[in-house]
Design a protein around this motif. Structure first.
Motif, PDB file in Angstrom:
ATOM      1  N   GLU A  26      39.951  40.620  39.677  1.00 22.08           N
ATOM      2  CA  GLU A  26      39.933  39.183  39.922  1.00 22.08           C
ATOM      3  C   GLU A  26      41.353  38.608  39.910  1.00 22.08           C
ATOM      4  OE1 GLU A  26      37.319  37.337  40.509  1.00 22.08           O
ATOM      5  OE2 GLU A  26      38.200  35.324  40.361  1.00 22.08           O
TER       6      GLU A  26
ATOM      7  N   SER B 205      31.737  39.112  37.981  1.00 22.39           N
ATOM      8  CA  SER B 205      32.440  37.993  38.596  1.00 22.39           C
ATOM      9  C   SER B 205      32.858  36.953  37.566  1.00 22.39           C
ATOM     10  CB  SER B 205      31.580  37.344  39.688  1.00 22.39           C
ATOM     11  OG  SER B 205      30.316  37.041  39.128  1.00 22.39           O
ATOM     12  N   THR B 206      32.366  37.038  36.352  1.00 22.30           N
ATOM     13  CA  THR B 206      32.876  36.186  35.272  1.00 22.30           C
ATOM     14  C   THR B 206      33.055  37.028  34.018  1.00 22.30           C
ATOM     15  OG1 THR B 206      30.695  35.634  34.413  1.00 22.30           O
ATOM     16  CG2 THR B 206      31.586  34.176  36.117  1.00 22.30           C
TER      17      THR B 206
ATOM     18  N   THR C 168      32.832  45.246  38.466  1.00 22.03           N
ATOM     19  CA  THR C 168      32.354  44.333  39.500  1.00 22.03           C
ATOM     20  C   THR C 168      31.997  42.942  39.017  1.00 22.03           C
ATOM     21  OG1 THR C 168      30.182  45.264  39.122  1.00 22.03           O
ATOM     22  CG2 THR C 168      31.436  46.147  40.985  1.00 22.03           C
TER      23      THR C 168
END
Lengths: 256, 426
Positions: B84, B67-68, B65
């Motif tokens: 992503e 995000s970076t 999960t």
């Protein structure tokens, strides 16, 4: 075996004429100066030791082998390199091989209908009807939808005969049709061939089945070293062979 | 008890009980001796250890999960990266807002391939499936298709010609006339077109925005290169193989020369030649699409390999098959199409699929000339500095996708082999 079905052929027209036919495999002279005239409806049995050129002789008649000198005329057509002539002759001449050569990827019925559909352009339904009738004649209609690999040797060879007959040939060539069969299957194939002979088919048959020769042949031809050494009607051929080589050969195959 | 019964009437006995069932099987195959038992246990422990390590990394401590890239670090696998970047990996440089088009193109191609795998479709239906499938695929990928008049004329001529030769003597008069008319229209049209009397008209189908091939990327590129590469290489390889066995010295020489030449150079050199050298030889102003050049290079290359495999199949057939076909009066095309090829191809299914699988993966070499196939697109996902440092995850994912395709081909090979050999005992 039944009495000879031989009959008077003196007035019948010639369907195959070989004149001065010669052939070499490299340096080996496999057919030397063959002259042969086959009448319509005549049944000829060709015998001789292995390597004597008997198979080559009948394979020249439908151009599976090419002769290098002399003339071969089949049903009025002279065999040349012309593909049209070759195809015309092959339509009139059926052939049965020692090793059956059925097409293993096609069912029995498809094996039979292939040539009528593609060579004779017969509608599929008609071709199948002809094929089923022929399968009944060789007594295996129930095998029609099986593949060749599922049949016994004798059944396969009967299918091969039916396949050749599907094209309604005028002449049938048999190249040692029973040599690859187990002994108990020889009879079923010979029975079909005898029946066919009784119907008046012109037949050239390379075989060592002397009982068959006695039963159906009009003429027995003995070949050795590429030559036709002796030919006669079966009665006299077996009773009084004239040539020493014929005597020797018959002595070898008939001694038991 | 059974001794009392005469031969032939004895009942069929069940095999001894400890030979059957899972327990019997395990005893016989896994623990038949001390050595065998030790090896079995050692291997089970080894496999368990590797698997537990892998699952720990790939599932239990993995990050799905983040995000970076920074959030991902320290734990197990960073699948968040795939989440992503999956659109980039699958569709490469294709315009982002149009990604639904390559998606549906891929669906169309897969549907086409799955349908073609069914043996019941192996007749005229195949042509229709591939016609429609290819049309949809390329319409979606390009967005606009301009079909030149000449193509229609060529198709008319080819269809008419094939119909006239193949259905000669079988078809009804009306059907024959239709073929003749088609062929005549095609022929006259082409002549008029060459003479410049007919205009260079083309049928434009343009429902979407145009996307040129240099923007294509990802899985559709790999699929197109492999599928069309093999679809064209296959008949071409058959012709080469037949030519190599021809009695005509010139044809034979040409085929042998071509096969040996192509087999003698690496695919990469052929691709570079197609991409760098070919344009040098073309007159100025004439350009051939780079994608098309790569496609042609793949076709030429695969054709040579397929030809050699099929030649093996042709040589495995007994001489009697050729003789029987000859003796029946079949001509060369009939003999080849009806008797020889069906048997020869059957024999070579395993090596053929092996080659197909090889070429499917070899298409990734087009990255050398700057085409964004699936692997190259996956590579691009690694470029993003925010997500640097997770090559393992991306390559593992790419490998998994390749594996899915290759494994399906392998299973299909097995299935089709069994189906085709059913009933035919050789």
């Amino acid at each position: 075996m039944a009495a000879s079905v031989a009959h008077d052929l003196s007035n019948a027209p010639s369907v195959i004429t070989l004149t001065g036919v010669n052939k070499w495999f490299g340096q080996f002279h496999v057919l030397s100066d063959i002259n042969l005239d086959v009448k319509e409806g005549e049944k000829i049995v060709i015998c001789g030791p292995s390597g004597s050129g008997k198979s080559t002789l009948i394979r020249c008649i439908n151009r599976l082998e090419e002769h290098q000198a002399g003339d071969i005329v089949v049903d009025g057509v002279t065999l040349t390199n012309d593909v049209k002539n070759i195809e015309a002759i092959r339509r009139e001449v059926g052939m049965v091989f020692q090793s059956f050569n059925l097409f293993p990827h096609l069912t029995i019925l498809e094996n039979l209908t292939l040539a009528p559909i593609w060579v004779k352009k017969m509608p599929k339904r008609d071709a199948e009807e002809v094929a089923m009738n022929l399968l009944k004649r060789v007594r295996i209609p129930e095998q029609a939808l099986k593949y060749p690999g599922q049949l016994s040797g004798g059944q396969q060879q009967r299918v091969a005969i039916a396949r050749a007959l599907c094209m309604r040939p005028k002449i049938m060539l048999f190249d040692e049709p029973t040599s690859a069969l187990d002994p108990e299957m020889v009879k079923e194939v010979l029975d079909v061939m005898i029946e066919l002979a009784g119907e008046g088919m012109t037949m050239l048959c390379v075989t060592h089945e002397m009982g068959f020769a006695r039963a159906v042949a009009d003429r027995v031809i003995f070949m050795d070293r590429g030559e036709i050494v002796e030919q006669n009607e079966p009665e006299s051929f077996f009773a009084n062979p004239r040539n020493e080589r014929t005597k020797l050969f018959l002595g070898q195959i008939l001694h038991h | 008890m059974t001794d009392a019964l005469p031969m032939g009437e004895r009942p069929q006995l069940a095999p001894p009980i400890d030979e059957t069932g899972p327990l019997g099987w395990a005893r016989k195959h896994l623990f038949s001796s001390w050595l065998n038992g030790t090896v079995t246990i050692a291997l089970i422990v080894g496999i368990g250890w590797i698997l537990s390590w892998f699952l720990e990394w790939a599932v239990f401590t993995a990050n799905f999960t983040a995000s970076t890239g920074a959030e991902c670090r320290g734990g197990g696998a960073c699948w968040a990266l795939i989440r992503e970047k999956f659109r980039l990996i699958f569709f490469g440089t294709y315009p982002f807002d149009q990604h639904w088009r390559p998606l549906f193109a891929v669906v169309a191609m897969l549907a086409m391939l799955v349908l073609s795998a069914d043996r019941r479709m192996w007749n005229w239906r195949l042509l229709i499936i591939w016609g429609i499938g290819s049309f949809i695929t390329f319409l979606l990928m390009f967005g606009q298709l301009h079909i030149p008049l000449t193509l229609f004329l060529v198709v008319a001529l080819v269809v008419g010609g094939i119909g006239m030769t193949m259905r000669k003597g079988i078809a009804e008069a009306g059907e024959m006339n239709a073929y003749r008319a088609l062929a005549a229209i095609g022929l006259v049209g082409i002549v008029l077109r060459i003479l410049g009397i007919l205009p260079a008209w083309s049928l434009a189908i343009a429902p979407f925005s145009y996307v040129e091939t240099s923007m294509w990327g990802g899985i559709p590129v790999t699929l197109i290169l492999a599928t069309y590469g093999l679809v064209f290489a296959f008949p071409y390889g058959i012709l080469l193989a037949l030519g190599r066995r021809s009695h005509l010295p010139l044809i034979k020489g040409l085929c042998v020369g071509f096969i040996e030449l192509i087999r003698g150079v690496p695919l990469i050199s052929l691709l570079i030649m197609a991409s760098v050298m070919l344009p040098l030889f073309l007159p100025s102003g004439v350009t051939i699409d780079k994608f098309l050049r790569a496609q042609v290079a793949v076709i030429l290359f695969a054709g040579a390999y397929i030809a050699e495999i099929i030649r093996g199949g042709l040589q495995s057939l007994p001489k009697g098959q050729f003789e029987a076909a000859d003796a029946m009066g079949l001509n060369y095309p009939q003999k080849t199409l009806l008797i020889i090829l069906p048997q020869a191809l059957r024999v070579v299914i395993p090596p053929l699929i092996n080659t197909f699988i090889g070429f499917f993966k070899d298409t990734s070499l087009v990255l050398i000339i700057g085409i964004f196939d699936f692997l190259n697109s996956a590579n691009q996902a690694l470029v993003d500095p925010n997500w640097a440092g997770f090559p393992g995850e991306v390559y593992l994912f790419a490998a998994f996708i390749y594996f899915c395709f290759c494994f399906s081909m392998s299973r299909f090979s097995k299935k089709i082999e069994v189906e085709l050999n059913r009933g035919t005992r050789r």
